[in-house]
Design a protein around this motif. Structure first.
Motif, short mmCIF file in Angstrom:
data_model
loop_
_atom_site.label_atom_id
_atom_site.label_comp_id
_atom_site.label_asym_id
_atom_site.label_seq_id
_atom_site.Cartn_x
_atom_site.Cartn_y
_atom_site.Cartn_z
N HIS A 173 5.18 16.38 -7.70
CA HIS A 173 5.98 15.79 -8.79
C HIS A 173 5.34 14.49 -9.27
O HIS A 173 6.02 13.50 -9.53
CB HIS A 173 7.43 15.59 -8.36
CG HIS A 173 8.12 16.88 -8.02
ND1 HIS A 173 9.44 16.94 -7.61
CD2 HIS A 173 7.66 18.16 -8.03
CE1 HIS A 173 9.76 18.20 -7.39
NE2 HIS A 173 8.70 18.96 -7.64
N THR A 174 4.04 14.52 -9.41
CA THR A 174 3.26 13.36 -9.84
C THR A 174 2.75 13.50 -11.28
O THR A 174 1.82 12.82 -11.69
CB THR A 174 2.03 13.17 -8.93
OG1 THR A 174 1.19 14.34 -9.06
CG2 THR A 174 2.45 13.03 -7.47
N GLY A 175 3.39 14.38 -12.08
CA GLY A 175 2.82 14.74 -13.38
C GLY A 175 3.00 13.74 -14.50
O GLY A 175 2.40 13.90 -15.56
N ALA A 176 3.81 12.70 -14.30
CA ALA A 176 4.08 11.75 -15.38
C ALA A 176 3.39 10.41 -15.11
O ALA A 176 3.47 9.88 -14.01
CB ALA A 176 5.58 11.54 -15.54
N TYR A 177 2.71 9.91 -16.09
CA TYR A 177 2.20 8.54 -16.16
C TYR A 177 0.95 8.23 -15.34
O TYR A 177 0.27 7.25 -15.62
CB TYR A 177 3.29 7.52 -15.78
CG TYR A 177 4.39 7.43 -16.80
CD1 TYR A 177 4.18 6.87 -18.05
CD2 TYR A 177 5.66 7.92 -16.51
CE1 TYR A 177 5.19 6.79 -18.99
CE2 TYR A 177 6.69 7.85 -17.45
CZ TYR A 177 6.45 7.29 -18.68
OH TYR A 177 7.45 7.22 -19.60
N GLN A 178 0.62 9.01 -14.31
CA GLN A 178 -0.44 8.56 -13.41
C GLN A 178 -1.79 8.43 -14.12
O GLN A 178 -2.51 7.44 -13.93
CB GLN A 178 -0.55 9.51 -12.23
CG GLN A 178 0.71 9.59 -11.39
CD GLN A 178 1.34 8.24 -11.14
OE1 GLN A 178 0.73 7.36 -10.54
NE2 GLN A 178 2.55 8.04 -11.63
N GLU A 179 -2.14 9.40 -14.97
CA GLU A 179 -3.41 9.29 -15.70
C GLU A 179 -3.35 8.17 -16.73
O GLU A 179 -4.34 7.46 -16.96
CB GLU A 179 -3.74 10.62 -16.39
CG GLU A 179 -4.35 11.66 -15.48
CD GLU A 179 -3.31 12.25 -14.52
OE1 GLU A 179 -3.72 12.70 -13.44
OE2 GLU A 179 -2.11 12.24 -14.84
N SER A 180 -2.19 7.97 -17.34
CA SER A 180 -2.04 6.92 -18.35
C SER A 180 -2.20 5.55 -17.71
O SER A 180 -2.82 4.65 -18.27
CB SER A 180 -0.66 7.01 -19.01
OG SER A 180 -0.46 8.28 -19.57
N LEU A 181 -1.62 5.37 -16.52
CA LEU A 181 -1.65 4.07 -15.87
C LEU A 181 -2.99 3.81 -15.18
O LEU A 181 -3.51 2.70 -15.22
CB LEU A 181 -0.52 3.97 -14.83
CG LEU A 181 0.91 4.04 -15.36
CD1 LEU A 181 1.90 4.06 -14.21
CD2 LEU A 181 1.19 2.85 -16.26
N GLY A 182 -3.52 4.84 -14.54
CA GLY A 182 -4.74 4.65 -13.77
C GLY A 182 -6.00 4.73 -14.61
O GLY A 182 -7.06 4.32 -14.17
N GLY A 183 -5.88 5.27 -15.82
CA GLY A 183 -7.07 5.47 -16.63
C GLY A 183 -7.68 6.82 -16.30
O GLY A 183 -7.75 7.21 -15.12
N TYR A 184 -8.11 7.54 -17.30
CA TYR A 184 -8.65 8.89 -17.08
C TYR A 184 -10.11 8.92 -17.51
O TYR A 184 -10.43 8.69 -18.67
CB TYR A 184 -7.83 9.91 -17.88
CG TYR A 184 -8.15 11.34 -17.53
CD1 TYR A 184 -7.56 11.93 -16.41
CD2 TYR A 184 -9.03 12.09 -18.29
CE1 TYR A 184 -7.84 13.24 -16.07
CE2 TYR A 184 -9.32 13.40 -17.95
CZ TYR A 184 -8.71 13.97 -16.84
OH TYR A 184 -8.99 15.27 -16.51
N GLY A 185 -10.98 9.17 -16.55
CA GLY A 185 -12.40 9.28 -16.85
C GLY A 185 -13.10 7.95 -17.07
O GLY A 185 -14.21 7.91 -17.57
N GLY A 186 -12.46 6.87 -16.67
CA GLY A 186 -13.08 5.55 -16.83
C GLY A 186 -13.53 4.98 -15.50
O GLY A 186 -13.77 5.70 -14.54
N ILE A 187 -13.66 3.67 -15.46
CA ILE A 187 -14.09 3.00 -14.24
C ILE A 187 -12.88 2.76 -13.35
O ILE A 187 -11.87 2.22 -13.78
CB ILE A 187 -14.77 1.66 -14.57
CG1 ILE A 187 -16.06 1.91 -15.33
CG2 ILE A 187 -15.06 0.88 -13.29
CD1 ILE A 187 -17.04 2.77 -14.57
N GLN A 188 -12.99 3.16 -12.09
CA GLN A 188 -11.91 3.00 -11.14
C GLN A 188 -12.32 2.04 -10.02
O GLN A 188 -13.51 1.77 -9.82
CB GLN A 188 -11.51 4.36 -10.55
CG GLN A 188 -11.12 5.41 -11.60
CD GLN A 188 -9.75 5.14 -12.20
OE1 GLN A 188 -9.09 4.17 -11.86
NE2 GLN A 188 -9.32 6.00 -13.12
#
Length: 430
Positions: free
Chosen positions: A373-388
């Protein structure tokens, strides 16, 4: 395990049928509430795109005759692509929220001038100036009201929306005299979501009373938009009576309107996490264990919570955590650690208890764990395909679908992030 064996870990999953299932449940609950309470208004389901902007989410959600809510200028190009691909029509409600930069209001004006059913929700007193200048035809407007935050919040009143005391005067001075505008909607948003608390029902009642005040002086007003959303299951012990809450929302609105002698409004809801949250999961391998004192044992995962589940790090969010395999093995109390060098990269408790229990490790078989149930916001907040953080790569992302015969299909949406993409962002490669 089929997916893990095929693609390896770490990975993220998106189970698409769950999105449609959630939407249909909400439609059914509100439909029953409207029927049971003899409510005269209609119900419209909106998906707020900020929860997850991915095309596979919108494509699945829009199969269910829903509408959308935006919060950013860059949402509008997505709206246009959806229209070009026949996923929406010009009749689809596009509710535009947020404190808007000029680019956002320009895009909104373009949509309206081209005949889209776009309703900007005014967030401040000055926003209407952009529509006075940019809109060449007529349009519907909404106003967001600034709700009082929960008592434990750092601020008393939300920074977003109009003060209640400003609405009537603003309408009389800026909207009523201008034939270009019709004020059709009031927007209500509770940051902590829809909960069965005295605070929530008090704020909702106050909001509906404001609707009644406006309806009496503005015949065009006919809709309310309820934001904040329903919670999702984040623990095996989670309990929430969705059907009861839908019924009570409809009942409360009807009760206040009847007291005020005002027709009941059409109800819009904006569900983001509820729509997409329960469709997502993150799966990791346990790389090994470390005993750091007499009794603190750490299981180290093959990724990072900070990069893949930033809500865990930033908001101390808890998720449904389960071992994927090894259920027949003895369990032990552990803490879970990510592989970055940050001391905050850990997960050490479930939502209902201050412990995490996982199977004992076995040298013959890797141990896999899943956060669900992790489908909301995680990519938006963490950044997708960028520098981590610590250059930990974004994991591969798998889409799971099911056909009419119940057969599953797995598709690789994105491979694990490559070192080349990171080096390019950092300026080491052209």
């Amino acid at each position: 395990m089929d997916v893990i064996n095929k693609y390896g870990t770490p990975l993220k999953l998106s189970y698409l049928p769950k999105i449609s299932s959630q939407i249909q449940k909400a439609k059914q609950w509100f439909g029953e509430a409207i029927t049971n309470n003899n409510y005269s208004g209609t119900y419209t389901y909106c998906y707020c795109t900020k929860s997850s902007h991915f095309s596979f989410v919108l494509n699945e959600a829009l199969k269910n005759d829903i509408h959308i809510e935006t919060s950013s200028a860059y949402d509008i190009p997505i709206v246009r692509i959806l229209f070009e691909n026949n996923k929406i029509t010009k009749a689809t409600n596009v509710i535009c929220n947020g404190y808007k930069r000029p680019e956002y209001t320009d895009y909104i004006c373009d949509l309206i001038n081209e005949g889209f059913n776009c309703t900007p929700i005014l967030d401040n007193l000055d926003e209407i100036t952009a529509y006075e200048k940019g809109i060449e035809t007529s349009c519907n407007l909404g106003i967001r009201l600034a709700t009082d935050e929960e008592p434990k919040f750092e601020f008393y009143t939300s920074r977003l929306g109009f003060r209640y005391n400003d609405v009537v005067q603003f309408y009389k001075e800026k909207i009523e005299p201008n034939p270009k505008f019709k004020l059709k909607m009031l927007h209500f948003f509770i940051n902590t979501g829809i909960k069965d608390t005295t605070y929530y029902w008090s704020e909702l009642s106050r909001f509906v009373h404001m609707y009644c005040t406006m309806k009496k002086i503005n015949p065009d007003m006919d809709s309310i938009d309820i934001g904040g959303g329903w919670p999702i299951k984040t623990s095996v012990h989670f309990e929430y009576d969705y059907k009861y809450m839908a019924d009570q929302i409809v009942k409360t609105i009807k009760k206040v309107c009847d007291e005020e002698g005002v027709p009941t409004p059409n109800i819009f809801t904006e569900f983001g996490s509820f729509t997409v949250g329960e469709s997502g999961a993150a799966v990791y391998s346990v790389l090994g264990s470390k005993l750091q004192n007499d009794k603190e044992e750490w299981y180290m995962i093959d990724s990072s919570f900070i990069t893949t589940l930033p809500d865990v790090w930033g908001l101390s969010q808890k998720y449904l955590l389960l071992a994927v395999n090894g259920w027949d093995k003895p369990y032990k109390k552990v803490k879970l650690g990510g592989i970055t060098c940050d001391s905050m990269d850990y997960y050490n408790s479930e939502a209902h208890q201050n412990l995490v229990f996982m199977p004992e490790l076995d040298e013959k078989e890797p141990t896999y764990i899943g956060f669900f149930h992790t489908g909301a916001y995680q990519e938006s907040l963490g950044g997708y395909g960028g520098i981590q953080h610590c250059l930990v790569p974004a994991p591969k992302h798998i889409l799971i679908d099911k056909d009419a015969d119940g057969n599953f299909s797995y598709n690789l949406f994105a491979p694990e992030q490559t070192k080349e993409s990171m080096l390019k962002i950092l300026g080491y490669k052209a």
